[in-house]
Motif scaffolding. Structure first.
Motif, PDB file in Angstrom:
ATOM      1  N   GLY A   1      -4.411  17.009   0.846  1.00  0.00           N
ATOM      2  CA  GLY A   1      -5.540  16.252   0.328  1.00  0.00           C
ATOM      3  C   GLY A   1      -5.263  15.661  -1.041  1.00  0.00           C
ATOM      4  N   GLN A   2      -4.544  16.387  -1.870  1.00  0.00           N
ATOM      5  CA  GLN A   2      -4.253  15.903  -3.218  1.00  0.00           C
ATOM      6  C   GLN A   2      -3.137  14.865  -3.230  1.00  0.00           C
ATOM      7  OE1 GLN A   2      -3.713  19.802  -5.064  1.00  0.00           O
ATOM      8  NE2 GLN A   2      -5.493  19.357  -6.323  1.00  0.00           N
ATOM      9  N   LEU A   3      -2.181  14.990  -2.325  1.00  0.00           N
ATOM     10  CA  LEU A   3      -1.086  14.024  -2.270  1.00  0.00           C
ATOM     11  C   LEU A   3      -1.548  12.690  -1.709  1.00  0.00           C
ATOM     12  CD1 LEU A   3       1.717  16.426  -1.077  1.00  0.00           C
ATOM     13  CD2 LEU A   3       1.778  15.091  -3.198  1.00  0.00           C
ATOM     14  N   GLY A   4      -2.598  12.711  -0.891  1.00  0.00           N
ATOM     15  CA  GLY A   4      -3.145  11.489  -0.329  1.00  0.00           C
ATOM     16  C   GLY A   4      -2.499  11.143   1.002  1.00  0.00           C
ATOM     17  N   PRO A   5      -2.958  10.056   1.611  1.00  0.00           N
ATOM     18  CA  PRO A   5      -2.479   9.703   2.956  1.00  0.00           C
ATOM     19  C   PRO A   5      -1.018   9.269   2.992  1.00  0.00           C
ATOM     20  CG  PRO A   5      -3.899   7.987   2.093  1.00  0.00           C
ATOM     21  CD  PRO A   5      -3.941   9.117   1.106  1.00  0.00           C
ATOM     22  N   GLY A   6      -0.551   8.647   1.946  1.00  0.00           N
ATOM     23  CA  GLY A   6       0.844   8.225   1.886  1.00  0.00           C
ATOM     24  C   GLY A   6       1.514   8.928   0.727  1.00  0.00           C
ATOM     25  N   MET A   7       2.719   9.386   0.956  1.00  0.00           N
ATOM     26  CA  MET A   7       3.445  10.092  -0.096  1.00  0.00           C
ATOM     27  C   MET A   7       4.911   9.727   0.012  1.00  0.00           C
ATOM     28  SD  MET A   7       2.883  13.774   1.703  1.00  0.00           S
ATOM     29  CE  MET A   7       1.190  13.367   2.088  1.00  0.00           C
ATOM     30  N   VAL A   8       5.677  10.118  -0.987  1.00  0.00           N
ATOM     31  CA  VAL A   8       7.100   9.813  -0.997  1.00  0.00           C
ATOM     32  C   VAL A   8       7.870  11.107  -1.212  1.00  0.00           C
ATOM     33  CG1 VAL A   8       8.948   8.508  -2.135  1.00  0.00           C
ATOM     34  CG2 VAL A   8       6.668   7.503  -1.923  1.00  0.00           C
ATOM     35  N   MET A   9       8.923  11.286  -0.426  1.00  0.00           N
ATOM     36  CA  MET A   9       9.834  12.416  -0.599  1.00  0.00           C
ATOM     37  C   MET A   9      11.102  11.870  -1.232  1.00  0.00           C
ATOM     38  SD  MET A   9       9.538  14.156   3.128  1.00  0.00           S
ATOM     39  CE  MET A   9       9.730  15.864   2.747  1.00  0.00           C
ATOM     40  N   ALA A  10      11.678  12.664  -2.146  1.00  0.00           N
ATOM     41  CA  ALA A  10      12.903  12.226  -2.817  1.00  0.00           C
ATOM     42  C   ALA A  10      13.716  13.442  -3.248  1.00  0.00           C
ATOM     43  CB  ALA A  10      12.563  11.365  -4.034  1.00  0.00           C
ATOM     44  N   ARG A  11      14.996  13.191  -3.528  1.00  0.00           N
ATOM     45  CA  ARG A  11      15.834  14.264  -4.065  1.00  0.00           C
ATOM     46  C   ARG A  11      15.257  14.712  -5.409  1.00  0.00           C
ATOM     47  NH1 ARG A  11      19.800  10.224  -2.815  1.00  0.00           N
ATOM     48  NH2 ARG A  11      20.991  10.794  -0.970  1.00  0.00           N
TER      49      ARG A  11
ATOM     50  N   GLN B   1       2.158   8.413  -3.767  1.00  0.00           N
ATOM     51  CA  GLN B   1       2.809   7.113  -3.958  1.00  0.00           C
ATOM     52  C   GLN B   1       2.618   6.575  -5.361  1.00  0.00           C
ATOM     53  OE1 GLN B   1       1.631   4.367  -0.878  1.00  0.00           O
ATOM     54  NE2 GLN B   1       3.052   5.268   0.591  1.00  0.00           N
ATOM     55  N   SER B   2       1.439   6.748  -5.933  1.00  0.00           N
ATOM     56  CA  SER B   2       1.189   6.224  -7.275  1.00  0.00           C
ATOM     57  C   SER B   2       2.091   6.902  -8.314  1.00  0.00           C
ATOM     58  CB  SER B   2      -0.282   6.392  -7.661  1.00  0.00           C
ATOM     59  OG  SER B   2      -0.642   7.765  -7.630  1.00  0.00           O
ATOM     60  N   GLU B   3       2.310   8.195  -8.193  1.00  0.00           N
ATOM     61  CA  GLU B   3       3.173   8.912  -9.132  1.00  0.00           C
ATOM     62  C   GLU B   3       4.632   8.510  -8.947  1.00  0.00           C
ATOM     63  OE1 GLU B   3       4.231  11.697 -12.215  1.00  0.00           O
ATOM     64  OE2 GLU B   3       2.496  10.465 -11.727  1.00  0.00           O
ATOM     65  N   PHE B   4       5.047   8.336  -7.686  1.00  0.00           N
ATOM     66  CA  PHE B   4       6.409   7.889  -7.414  1.00  0.00           C
ATOM     67  C   PHE B   4       6.655   6.522  -8.046  1.00  0.00           C
ATOM     68  CE2 PHE B   4       9.566   5.588  -4.961  1.00  0.00           C
ATOM     69  CZ  PHE B   4      10.631   6.462  -5.004  1.00  0.00           C
ATOM     70  N   ARG B   5       5.716   5.611  -7.868  1.00  0.00           N
ATOM     71  CA  ARG B   5       5.854   4.269  -8.445  1.00  0.00           C
ATOM     72  C   ARG B   5       5.910   4.327  -9.969  1.00  0.00           C
ATOM     73  NH1 ARG B   5       5.137   0.003  -5.026  1.00  0.00           N
ATOM     74  NH2 ARG B   5       4.330   0.514  -2.972  1.00  0.00           N
ATOM     75  N   ARG B   6       5.087   5.176 -10.576  1.00  0.00           N
ATOM     76  CA  ARG B   6       5.075   5.312 -12.027  1.00  0.00           C
ATOM     77  C   ARG B   6       6.444   5.771 -12.532  1.00  0.00           C
ATOM     78  NH1 ARG B   6       5.047   8.749 -15.908  1.00  0.00           N
ATOM     79  NH2 ARG B   6       5.057  10.582 -14.572  1.00  0.00           N
TER      80      ARG B   6
END
Length: 168
Positions: free
Chosen positions: A48-58, A69-74
């Motif tokens: 719920g906190q990560l939202g509907p779309g998220m990004v996984m990364a090393r 997604q917003s944090e990844f973009r930032r």
């Protein structure tokens, strides 16, 4: 160790107008499993906190970052601002972005952890998902236990350096 209770007691910015615009505060330790197809059932609170779309990364220390997604973009934009003139930033950005994948949980709340990221973090069936403020991290269970044990003494020792103005 049931830290889910602690994580669930924190206010959710999405449900509190006074916290609107603030990033989520991901907390707690969870122990889901990765199934044979590489899917991980995200804990409902984190999902719920990560939202509907998220990004996984090393991530650092051989874990996998899971970011809204917003944090990844930032983060990506912040690194890109310095990357052209800074070789270390260019190198970091290449590794970070080349291993990043968009994810959206399925109807059962599972996300697919790509093989490349499972290999990078040595993820088998037993994993630990921890909330680390604006991101979650997925760790090999044994690697997390070893990391936590190694950091416990330093946790007390460095408190004055890391938190000089915070009073408990």
């Amino acid at each position: 160790m049931d830290e889910q209770t602690t994580a669930q007691s924190m206010p959710d910015p999405a449900q509190n107008p006074a916290m609107a615009g603030m990033p989520p505060l991901l907390l707690g330790t969870y122990t889901p499993k990765i199934d044979a197809k590489g899917r991980l059932a995200l804990p409902a609170k984190l999902r719920g906190q990560l939202g509907p779309g998220m990004v996984m990364a090393r991530g650092q220390e051989r874990c996998v970052y899971l970011l809204p997604q917003s944090e990844f973009r930032r983060i990506a934009m912040q690194i890109q601002r310095t990357s052209m003139g800074n070789k270390a930033a260019r190198d970091y950005l290449r590794v970070f972005l080349s291993g990043a994948v968009d994810q959206e949980p399925d109807k059962q709340g599972r996300i697919l952890v790509p093989q490349m990221l499972r290999d990078y973090a040595n993820l088998g069936t037993d994993v630990v998902v921890i909330g680390v403020g604006t991101r979650a991290e997925i760790w090999n269970s044994k690697a997390w236990e070893e990391y936590l044990a190694a950091q416990e003494q330093g946790y007390s020792d460095i408190a004055d350096d890391v938190l000089p103005v915070v009073e408990f």
